[in-house]
Design an enzyme around this catalytic site. Structure first.
Site, short mmCIF file in Angstrom:
data_model
loop_
_atom_site.label_atom_id
_atom_site.label_comp_id
_atom_site.label_asym_id
_atom_site.label_seq_id
_atom_site.Cartn_x
_atom_site.Cartn_y
_atom_site.Cartn_z
N GLU A 28 -3.84 -7.74 12.04
CA GLU A 28 -3.01 -8.94 12.22
C GLU A 28 -1.69 -8.50 12.85
O GLU A 28 -1.41 -7.31 12.93
CB GLU A 28 -2.75 -9.58 10.85
CG GLU A 28 -2.11 -8.58 9.90
CD GLU A 28 -2.25 -8.95 8.43
OE1 GLU A 28 -2.94 -9.92 8.12
OE2 GLU A 28 -1.64 -8.24 7.61
N ALA A 73 -10.18 -2.18 12.79
CA ALA A 73 -10.12 -0.96 13.60
C ALA A 73 -11.51 -0.45 13.99
O ALA A 73 -11.70 0.02 15.12
CB ALA A 73 -9.36 0.13 12.84
N VAL A 118 -2.60 10.74 4.88
CA VAL A 118 -2.69 12.05 4.25
C VAL A 118 -4.14 12.45 3.98
O VAL A 118 -4.40 13.55 3.49
CB VAL A 118 -1.83 12.11 2.95
CG1 VAL A 118 -0.35 12.03 3.31
CG2 VAL A 118 -2.20 11.00 1.97
N CYS A 171 9.66 28.22 -3.27
CA CYS A 171 9.67 29.22 -2.18
C CYS A 171 9.06 28.70 -0.88
O CYS A 171 8.98 29.43 0.10
CB CYS A 171 8.96 30.50 -2.64
SG CYS A 171 7.18 30.38 -2.67
N THR A 223 -1.05 0.29 11.34
CA THR A 223 0.19 0.59 10.61
C THR A 223 1.09 -0.64 10.63
O THR A 223 1.19 -1.33 11.64
CB THR A 223 0.89 1.85 11.15
OG1 THR A 223 2.12 2.03 10.45
CG2 THR A 223 1.15 1.79 12.64
N GLN A 230 0.12 9.02 9.96
CA GLN A 230 0.88 8.91 8.71
C GLN A 230 -0.08 9.09 7.53
O GLN A 230 0.36 9.13 6.38
CB GLN A 230 1.53 7.54 8.61
CG GLN A 230 2.52 7.25 9.70
CD GLN A 230 2.87 5.76 9.73
OE1 GLN A 230 3.82 5.32 9.10
NE2 GLN A 230 2.10 4.99 10.47
N ASN A 290 -4.24 -3.78 15.45
CA ASN A 290 -4.08 -4.04 14.02
C ASN A 290 -4.90 -5.26 13.64
O ASN A 290 -5.25 -6.07 14.49
CB ASN A 290 -2.59 -4.28 13.71
CG ASN A 290 -2.23 -3.88 12.28
OD1 ASN A 290 -2.33 -2.72 11.91
ND2 ASN A 290 -1.83 -4.84 11.48
N HIS A 342 3.11 12.91 7.65
CA HIS A 342 3.39 12.69 6.22
C HIS A 342 2.66 13.70 5.34
O HIS A 342 2.49 13.47 4.14
CB HIS A 342 3.01 11.26 5.81
CG HIS A 342 3.98 10.22 6.32
ND1 HIS A 342 3.78 8.87 6.20
CD2 HIS A 342 5.19 10.36 6.93
CE1 HIS A 342 4.82 8.21 6.72
NE2 HIS A 342 5.67 9.09 7.19
N CYS A 358 2.67 28.92 -8.42
CA CYS A 358 2.57 29.15 -6.98
C CYS A 358 1.93 30.52 -6.78
O CYS A 358 2.34 31.48 -7.42
CB CYS A 358 3.97 29.11 -6.37
SG CYS A 358 4.07 29.87 -4.73
P1 OAD Z 1 0.49 -0.21 5.36
O1 OAD Z 1 -0.35 -0.46 4.15
O2 OAD Z 1 1.93 -0.50 5.27
O3 OAD Z 1 -0.08 -1.04 6.60
C1 OAD Z 1 -1.44 -1.04 6.93
C2 OAD Z 1 -1.65 -1.93 8.15
O4 OAD Z 1 -3.01 -1.85 8.51
C3 OAD Z 1 -1.33 -3.43 7.90
O5 OAD Z 1 -0.56 -3.93 8.98
C4 OAD Z 1 -2.72 -4.08 7.88
O6 OAD Z 1 -2.71 -5.39 8.40
C5 OAD Z 1 -3.52 -3.16 8.76
N1 OAD Z 1 -4.95 -3.10 8.44
C6 OAD Z 1 -5.58 -3.24 7.24
N2 OAD Z 1 -6.90 -3.11 7.36
C7 OAD Z 1 -7.15 -2.88 8.69
C8 OAD Z 1 -8.33 -2.67 9.46
N3 OAD Z 1 -9.54 -2.63 8.90
N4 OAD Z 1 -8.19 -2.48 10.79
C9 OAD Z 1 -6.97 -2.50 11.39
N5 OAD Z 1 -5.82 -2.69 10.71
C10 OAD Z 1 -5.90 -2.88 9.38
O7 OAD Z 1 0.21 1.33 5.77
P2 OAD Z 1 1.04 2.27 6.75
O8 OAD Z 1 1.69 1.48 7.84
O9 OAD Z 1 0.16 3.39 7.13
O10 OAD Z 1 4.09 6.74 3.30
O11 OAD Z 1 2.16 2.82 5.77
C11 OAD Z 1 3.10 3.71 6.26
C12 OAD Z 1 3.55 4.64 5.17
O12 OAD Z 1 4.00 3.87 4.05
C13 OAD Z 1 2.47 5.51 4.58
O13 OAD Z 1 2.25 6.69 5.30
C14 OAD Z 1 2.99 5.82 3.20
C15 OAD Z 1 3.41 4.41 2.84
O14 OAD Z 1 4.30 4.25 1.83
C16 OAD Z 1 4.43 7.52 2.26
O15 OAD Z 1 3.80 7.53 1.20
C17 OAD Z 1 5.62 8.38 2.51
#
Ligand code: OAD
Length: 232
Positions: A200, A216, A91, A117, A173, A89, A198, A106, A133
């Site tokens: 937590e 991680a 970018v 286009c 995530t 997810q 994760n 994403h 573009c």
């Molecule tokens: P989040 O910020 O929602 O979640 C990040 C997760 O990583 C949390 O559960 C943290 O506890 C965990 N975390 C933080 N530091 C860490 C570490 N050092 N090691 C392991 N885990 C750790 O991010 P995403 O789940 O990626 O989408 O968010 C999903 C989507 O929401 C993104 O792609 C973005 C966002 O809005 C769009 O912008 C469309």
């Protein structure tokens, strides 16, 4: 376990490379309004604001380096005898910088997209609403990232990978954004083992059979070591 592995990664994987997560304390969505900078409606209202947000993230991502977790996943993909499909997810380009092949569901900060286009090209470090573009010459350029309310990329291929996976792993995530948050249920339904890595527990931890908690950069290399035969 010797079969196909599908790995979903999120912002927590890149946190230790210095890139902010979204929903943690001081996360990106505590500093910016998601509706303003990550929706098609926000872009229509104020494209300069949205470009400014992604320009800053592009510069920050370009300065970041992959951490031990990105490197371990690249090694797993290269050395595992069955396919390892990494769906991200994120970018940023840190998986690729570590040598992995990834599916960017994403989109990518490094990409530009014409919303007239649909032409795609490499994004310059700074994009602006007036940029034409290169194909149709219209000032209709946007970052090639998926916003809320839009359909993530490569969904058909991802669903197919989940349906014949033997192990599904979600790393860093929060499980709050669909469809990615639903992948664990799809993989489990297809008979895959499931593991969450994760910092937590998350809102969807209960959907996983196994968990490894911690940063991680420590937990992912240790997990990869446990799967791969020792050198020599
Ligand atoms: P989040 O910020 O929602 O979640 C990040 C997760 O990583 C949390 O559960 C943290 O506890 C965990 N975390 C933080 N530091 C860490 C570490 N050092 N090691 C392991 N885990 C750790 O991010 P995403 O789940 O990626 O989408 O968010 C999903 C989507 O929401 C993104 O792609 C973005 C966002 O809005 C769009 O912008 C469309």
């Amino acid at each position: 376990m010797t079969g196909k592995i599908v790995i979903l990664t999120g912002a927590g994987l890149s946190a230790e490379s210095g890139l902010g997560t979204f929903r943690d304390k001081d996360g990106i969505w505590t500093q910016h309004s998601l509706e303003d900078v990550a929706t098609p409606e926000g872009f229509a209202r104020d494209p300069a604001l949205v470009h400014g947000f992604y320009n800053a993230r592009r510069v920050q991502a370009a300065k970041a380096s992959p951490n031990a977790a990105h490197h371990a996943l690249a090694r797993l993909q290269q050395e595992w005898k069955a396919p390892v499909v990494i769906v991200t997810q994120n970018v940023d380009g840190l998986h690729e910088a570590a040598g992995a092949e990834v599916v960017h569901m994403h989109g990518r900060l490094a990409g530009a997209l014409c919303h007239r286009c649909a032409h795609r090209w490499d994004a310059p470090p700074e994009m602006s609403p007036d940029d034409p573009c290169p194909a149709c010459r219209q000032p209709a350029t946007r970052p090639d990232v998926v916003w809320f309310g839009e359909v993530p990329y490569h969904m058909e291929a991802i669903v197919a990978h989940l349906s014949d996976s033997d192990l599904f792993v979600a790393i860093g995530t929060s499980g709050q954004v669909y469809p990615a948050a639903g992948f664990v249920a799809e993989a489990a339904q297809a008979g895959a083992e499931t593991l969450e890595i994760n910092l937590e527990r998350t809102d969807i931890s209960g959907a996983f059979e196994a968990h490894r908690l911690g940063p991680a950069s420590e937990v992912v290399p240790a997990w990869v070591e446990s799967l791969l035969p020792r050198d020599g």
